[in-house]
Scaffold this motif. Sequence first.
Motif, PDB file in Angstrom:
ATOM      1  N   THR A  32       0.861  -1.175   0.000  1.00  0.00           N
ATOM      2  CA  THR A  32       0.000   0.000   0.000  1.00  0.00           C
ATOM      3  C   THR A  32       0.894   1.221   0.000  1.00  0.00           C
ATOM      4  OG1 THR A  32      -1.664  -1.202   1.268  1.00  0.00           O
ATOM      5  CG2 THR A  32      -1.852   1.206   1.229  1.00  0.00           C
ATOM      6  N   THR A  33       0.561   2.201  -0.840  1.00  0.00           N
ATOM      7  CA  THR A  33       1.362   3.415  -0.927  1.00  0.00           C
ATOM      8  C   THR A  33       0.469   4.642  -0.891  1.00  0.00           C
ATOM      9  OG1 THR A  33       3.149   4.522  -2.131  1.00  0.00           O
ATOM     10  CG2 THR A  33       1.419   3.522  -3.472  1.00  0.00           C
ATOM     11  N   TRP A  34       1.065   5.748  -0.467  1.00  0.00           N
ATOM     12  CA  TRP A  34       0.367   7.029  -0.451  1.00  0.00           C
ATOM     13  C   TRP A  34       1.393   8.154  -0.389  1.00  0.00           C
ATOM     14  CZ3 TRP A  34       0.774   3.669   3.569  1.00  0.00           C
ATOM     15  CH2 TRP A  34       1.356   4.144   4.757  1.00  0.00           C
ATOM     16  N   ILE A  35       0.941   9.334  -0.781  1.00  0.00           N
ATOM     17  CA  ILE A  35       1.756  10.550  -0.677  1.00  0.00           C
ATOM     18  C   ILE A  35       1.506  11.126   0.712  1.00  0.00           C
ATOM     19  CG2 ILE A  35       2.212  12.852  -1.606  1.00  0.00           C
ATOM     20  CD1 ILE A  35       2.781  10.596  -3.613  1.00  0.00           C
ATOM     21  N   GLU A  36       2.580  11.436   1.424  1.00  0.00           N
ATOM     22  CA  GLU A  36       2.439  11.972   2.776  1.00  0.00           C
ATOM     23  C   GLU A  36       2.754  13.460   2.795  1.00  0.00           C
ATOM     24  OE1 GLU A  36       4.939  11.254   6.672  1.00  0.00           O
ATOM     25  OE2 GLU A  36       3.484   9.642   6.333  1.00  0.00           O
ATOM     26  N   GLY A  37       1.774  14.236   3.181  1.00  0.00           N
ATOM     27  CA  GLY A  37       1.970  15.674   3.363  1.00  0.00           C
ATOM     28  C   GLY A  37       2.124  16.431   2.066  1.00  0.00           C
ATOM     29  N   PRO A  38       2.277  17.739   2.190  1.00  0.00           N
ATOM     30  CA  PRO A  38       2.445  18.576   1.008  1.00  0.00           C
ATOM     31  C   PRO A  38       3.852  18.439   0.438  1.00  0.00           C
ATOM     32  CG  PRO A  38       2.622  19.897   2.971  1.00  0.00           C
ATOM     33  CD  PRO A  38       2.242  18.513   3.428  1.00  0.00           C
ATOM     34  N   ALA A  39       3.990  18.788  -0.809  1.00  0.00           N
ATOM     35  CA  ALA A  39       5.313  18.784  -1.432  1.00  0.00           C
ATOM     36  C   ALA A  39       6.159  19.897  -0.841  1.00  0.00           C
ATOM     37  CB  ALA A  39       5.165  18.973  -2.938  1.00  0.00           C
ATOM     38  N   LEU A  40       7.464  19.711  -0.890  1.00  0.00           N
ATOM     39  CA  LEU A  40       8.427  20.717  -0.452  1.00  0.00           C
ATOM     40  C   LEU A  40       9.290  21.081  -1.647  1.00  0.00           C
ATOM     41  CD1 LEU A  40       9.461  19.091   2.940  1.00  0.00           C
ATOM     42  CD2 LEU A  40       7.890  21.004   2.592  1.00  0.00           C
ATOM     43  N   GLY A  41       8.905  22.137  -2.338  1.00  0.00           N
ATOM     44  CA  GLY A  41       9.624  22.519  -3.553  1.00  0.00           C
ATOM     45  C   GLY A  41       9.414  21.466  -4.620  1.00  0.00           C
ATOM     46  N   ALA A  42      10.505  20.867  -5.085  1.00  0.00           N
ATOM     47  CA  ALA A  42      10.428  19.826  -6.113  1.00  0.00           C
ATOM     48  C   ALA A  42      10.298  18.431  -5.511  1.00  0.00           C
ATOM     49  CB  ALA A  42      11.675  19.884  -6.989  1.00  0.00           C
ATOM     50  N   LYS A  43      10.287  18.331  -4.179  1.00  0.00           N
ATOM     51  CA  LYS A  43      10.298  17.018  -3.521  1.00  0.00           C
ATOM     52  C   LYS A  43       8.947  16.645  -2.925  1.00  0.00           C
ATOM     53  CE  LYS A  43      15.153  17.405  -2.242  1.00  0.00           C
ATOM     54  NZ  LYS A  43      16.073  17.450  -1.100  1.00  0.00           N
ATOM     55  N   SER A  44       8.707  15.336  -2.915  1.00  0.00           N
ATOM     56  CA  SER A  44       7.483  14.794  -2.348  1.00  0.00           C
ATOM     57  C   SER A  44       7.833  13.499  -1.618  1.00  0.00           C
ATOM     58  CB  SER A  44       6.469  14.515  -3.458  1.00  0.00           C
ATOM     59  OG  SER A  44       5.288  13.967  -2.948  1.00  0.00           O
ATOM     60  N   LEU A  45       7.178  13.280  -0.475  1.00  0.00           N
ATOM     61  CA  LEU A  45       7.427  12.080   0.328  1.00  0.00           C
ATOM     62  C   LEU A  45       6.338  11.044   0.065  1.00  0.00           C
ATOM     63  CD1 LEU A  45       9.085  10.630   2.547  1.00  0.00           C
ATOM     64  CD2 LEU A  45       7.542  11.679   4.211  1.00  0.00           C
ATOM     65  N   ARG A  46       6.774   9.835  -0.248  1.00  0.00           N
ATOM     66  CA  ARG A  46       5.869   8.719  -0.488  1.00  0.00           C
ATOM     67  C   ARG A  46       6.142   7.635   0.551  1.00  0.00           C
ATOM     68  NH1 ARG A  46       2.813   6.483  -4.299  1.00  0.00           N
ATOM     69  NH2 ARG A  46       3.230   8.144  -5.787  1.00  0.00           N
ATOM     70  N   THR A  88      12.950  19.990 -20.004  1.00  0.00           N
ATOM     71  CA  THR A  88      14.250  20.573 -19.658  1.00  0.00           C
ATOM     72  C   THR A  88      15.159  19.620 -18.883  1.00  0.00           C
ATOM     73  OG1 THR A  88      13.480  21.442 -17.534  1.00  0.00           O
ATOM     74  CG2 THR A  88      13.168  22.852 -19.486  1.00  0.00           C
ATOM     75  N   GLY A  89      14.562  18.598 -18.265  1.00  0.00           N
ATOM     76  CA  GLY A  89      15.345  17.703 -17.419  1.00  0.00           C
ATOM     77  C   GLY A  89      15.719  18.326 -16.089  1.00  0.00           C
ATOM     78  N   ARG A  90      15.145  19.476 -15.791  1.00  0.00           N
ATOM     79  CA  ARG A  90      15.462  20.204 -14.556  1.00  0.00           C
ATOM     80  C   ARG A  90      14.382  19.978 -13.511  1.00  0.00           C
ATOM     81  NH1 ARG A  90      18.914  25.292 -15.702  1.00  0.00           N
ATOM     82  NH2 ARG A  90      18.588  25.321 -13.485  1.00  0.00           N
ATOM     83  N   LEU A  91      14.750  20.225 -12.255  1.00  0.00           N
ATOM     84  CA  LEU A  91      13.791  20.136 -11.162  1.00  0.00           C
ATOM     85  C   LEU A  91      12.609  21.062 -11.417  1.00  0.00           C
ATOM     86  CD1 LEU A  91      16.167  20.173  -8.069  1.00  0.00           C
ATOM     87  CD2 LEU A  91      14.827  18.231  -8.906  1.00  0.00           C
ATOM     88  N   ALA A  92      11.428  20.587 -11.028  1.00  0.00           N
ATOM     89  CA  ALA A  92      10.211  21.385 -11.192  1.00  0.00           C
ATOM     90  C   ALA A  92       9.481  21.422  -9.856  1.00  0.00           C
ATOM     91  CB  ALA A  92       9.315  20.769 -12.265  1.00  0.00           C
ATOM     92  N   ARG A  93       9.095  22.598  -9.441  1.00  0.00           N
ATOM     93  CA  ARG A  93       8.320  22.734  -8.205  1.00  0.00           C
ATOM     94  C   ARG A  93       7.017  21.950  -8.361  1.00  0.00           C
ATOM     95  NH1 ARG A  93       8.386  25.693  -3.842  1.00  0.00           N
ATOM     96  NH2 ARG A  93      10.120  26.962  -4.566  1.00  0.00           N
ATOM     97  N   VAL A  94       6.708  21.134  -7.342  1.00  0.00           N
ATOM     98  CA  VAL A  94       5.479  20.344  -7.371  1.00  0.00           C
ATOM     99  C   VAL A  94       4.317  21.257  -7.007  1.00  0.00           C
ATOM    100  CG1 VAL A  94       4.267  18.320  -6.487  1.00  0.00           C
ATOM    101  CG2 VAL A  94       6.775  18.287  -6.663  1.00  0.00           C
ATOM    102  N   ARG A  95       3.463  21.490  -7.948  1.00  0.00           N
ATOM    103  CA  ARG A  95       2.296  22.348  -7.727  1.00  0.00           C
ATOM    104  C   ARG A  95       1.203  21.549  -7.027  1.00  0.00           C
ATOM    105  NH1 ARG A  95       4.617  22.552 -12.334  1.00  0.00           N
ATOM    106  NH2 ARG A  95       5.500  24.454 -13.180  1.00  0.00           N
ATOM    107  N   PRO A  96       0.394  22.196  -6.220  1.00  0.00           N
ATOM    108  CA  PRO A  96      -0.685  21.486  -5.505  1.00  0.00           C
ATOM    109  C   PRO A  96      -1.604  20.696  -6.429  1.00  0.00           C
ATOM    110  CG  PRO A  96      -0.449  23.705  -4.646  1.00  0.00           C
ATOM    111  CD  PRO A  96       0.456  23.612  -5.848  1.00  0.00           C
TER     112      PRO A  96
END
Length: 132
Positions: free
Chosen positions: A75-89, A115-123
């Motif tokens: 079982t998997t889920w996304i925990e909490g809001p993203a932090l910039g380009a990062k997200s915790l699973r 671009t292959g560059r980091l992208a801010r994770v939008r809500p």
Amino acid sequence: MPSTFTRTFVALPEHIDELGHVNNTVWVQWIQDMATAHWDAVARPEDRAAFFWVVVRHEIDYRGNVSEGDTVTATTWIEGPALGAKSLRRVEFADSAGKRLVSAATTWAMLDRATGRLARVRPEVLAAFADD
């Protein structure tokens, strides 16, 4: 409340190490498989077309293991809001009796395909992964 995604895995002969149970590298592969399957199943088509994810950190706790032929439910889920380009699973694996065997916290970074560059994770990118 995060939306969860569930899938089962069967320990095949090629997953078993010299100790007679699923090798640690297989658990890592299954963790990545869960994240990819969840993204493919839930993300909006425009987000799948525009972005991809890479692992920047795995933290795994092993509390048990399984042998050849055994089935685990992940079982998997996304925990909490993203932090910039990062997200915790989070990913948890349980045996057929429901006992938690492996728990993982994996940090993923989102990259822009163009671009292959980091992208801010939008809500709105993570909105599909939350229960309403």
